[in-house]
Scaffold this active site. Structure first.
Site, PDB file in Angstrom:
ATOM      1  N   TYR A  16       0.827  -1.211   0.000  1.00 32.76           N
ATOM      2  CA  TYR A  16       0.000   0.000   0.000  1.00 32.76           C
ATOM      3  C   TYR A  16       0.860   1.258   0.000  1.00 32.76           C
ATOM      4  CZ  TYR A  16      -3.571  -3.327   1.672  1.00 32.76           C
ATOM      5  OH  TYR A  16      -4.414  -4.399   1.842  1.00 32.76           O
TER       6      TYR A  16
ATOM      7  N   HIS B  48       1.393 -11.597   1.879  1.00 29.40           N
ATOM      8  CA  HIS B  48       0.306 -10.941   1.152  1.00 29.40           C
ATOM      9  C   HIS B  48      -0.280 -11.764   0.006  1.00 29.40           C
ATOM     10  CE1 HIS B  48      -1.179  -6.611   0.112  1.00 29.40           C
ATOM     11  NE2 HIS B  48      -2.111  -7.493  -0.128  1.00 29.40           N
TER      12      HIS B  48
END
Length: 280
Positions: free
Chosen positions: A48, A103
């Site tokens: 992010y 992730h």
């Protein structure tokens, strides 16, 4: 606040602030304001590119670090970087995270999971998790983990309730954290008549009804927003309880259909991409 009881004895808040797709400036503002409103779960990720901003937001909120459940994720290009966890903690401005995920099941994901297990043993992560590991990927990891994860983060909503995956999760007491909790892109989910009906019954918006459904399913949910009023509304879901009849009506919406369809080609691309981390 309501809490999920994890398989290692810890507790995690049922609702938090997500920071996916938020710029560093917006992430810092949203985290700061959310914590001041009473949130205590913050979710971010290497990918992010706003971990530093989230760390600043936590500090600016005035909420003590020990009262924040901080979650982040290692990106595949970091799985073989022996300093990945230390660098992640440095960006966040903390010496531990409450929950550390890998992730994606891309690249050398087993090396990534071994990093999580080491971080857990070393006290750098109080809980560990996997994100987007479904089907064959969780089946393979299940054979190789030394420490079972406490969480999985996957797409989940009333159209796609992860029935099959939850059979595996239930064996180990692994909790689910939802992304795309309100659907994605189109408004078909949030515009379903049942949510308007229940919203009128409880004096809530359709979005609040859906978020409450998540928590009553036993999921943690992390809606993101840069709008302070939306952030406040998303937290205002714990003062009512959907009945079994209400939950049964919502269950009829389950189509077993997801919004996001990841390909094997994308996993290869994920492994080759390295985030350009914010410096300030």
């Amino acid at each position: 606040m309501e809490y999920l009881h994890l398989n290692n004895g810890l507790q995690c808040p049922a609702i938090g602030i997500g920071t996916y797709m938020l710029s560093p400036k917006d992430a810092e503002n949203s985290v700061r304001e959310a914590l001041k409103m009473g949130y205590s779960l913050v979710d971010t990720a290497n990918a992010y590119v706003n971990e530093r901003a989230c760390g600043r937001g936590i500090k600016a909120s005035g909420v003590s670090r020990e009262n924040v459940f901080l979650s982040t994720k290692l990106w595949p290009s970091e799985y073989e970087n022996s300093n990945a966890v230390a660098e992640t903690l440095e960006r966040l401005g903390t010496d531990y995270v409450d929950l550390l995920y890998i992730h994606q099941p891309a690249g050398n994901w087993l090396a990534g999971y071994r990093q999580l297990e080491k971080a857990y043993k070393d006290g750098q992560a109080k809980a560990i998790g996997i994100s987007n590991f479904e089907g064959k990927y969780i089946e393979e990891l299940e054979k190789q983990w030394e420490i079972a994860p406490q969480f999985i983060q996957v797409e989940a909503h009333p159209y796609f309730t992860q029935k099959e995956l939850r059979q595996t999760l239930d064996k180990y007491g692994i909790k689910l954290m939802s992304w795309y909790p309100l659907g994605h892109g189109d408004k078909s989910l949030i515009n379903e008549a049942v949510f308007a009906e229940l919203g009128q019954k409880y004096g809530k918006t359709p979005a609040q009804i859906i978020l409450r459904w998540h928590t009553q399913m036993g999921f943690a949910v992390i809606p993101g927003s840069r709008n302070a009023e939306h952030i406040k509304d998303n937290l205002n879901i714990l003062d009512f309880t959907l009945t079994e009849e209400d939950m049964a009506k919502i269950a009829k919406l389950d189509k077993g259909v997801r919004y996001y369809h990841r390909t094997e080609e994308q996993l290869i691309q994920f492994a080759g991409w390295k985030p350009t981390y914010e410096l300030a």
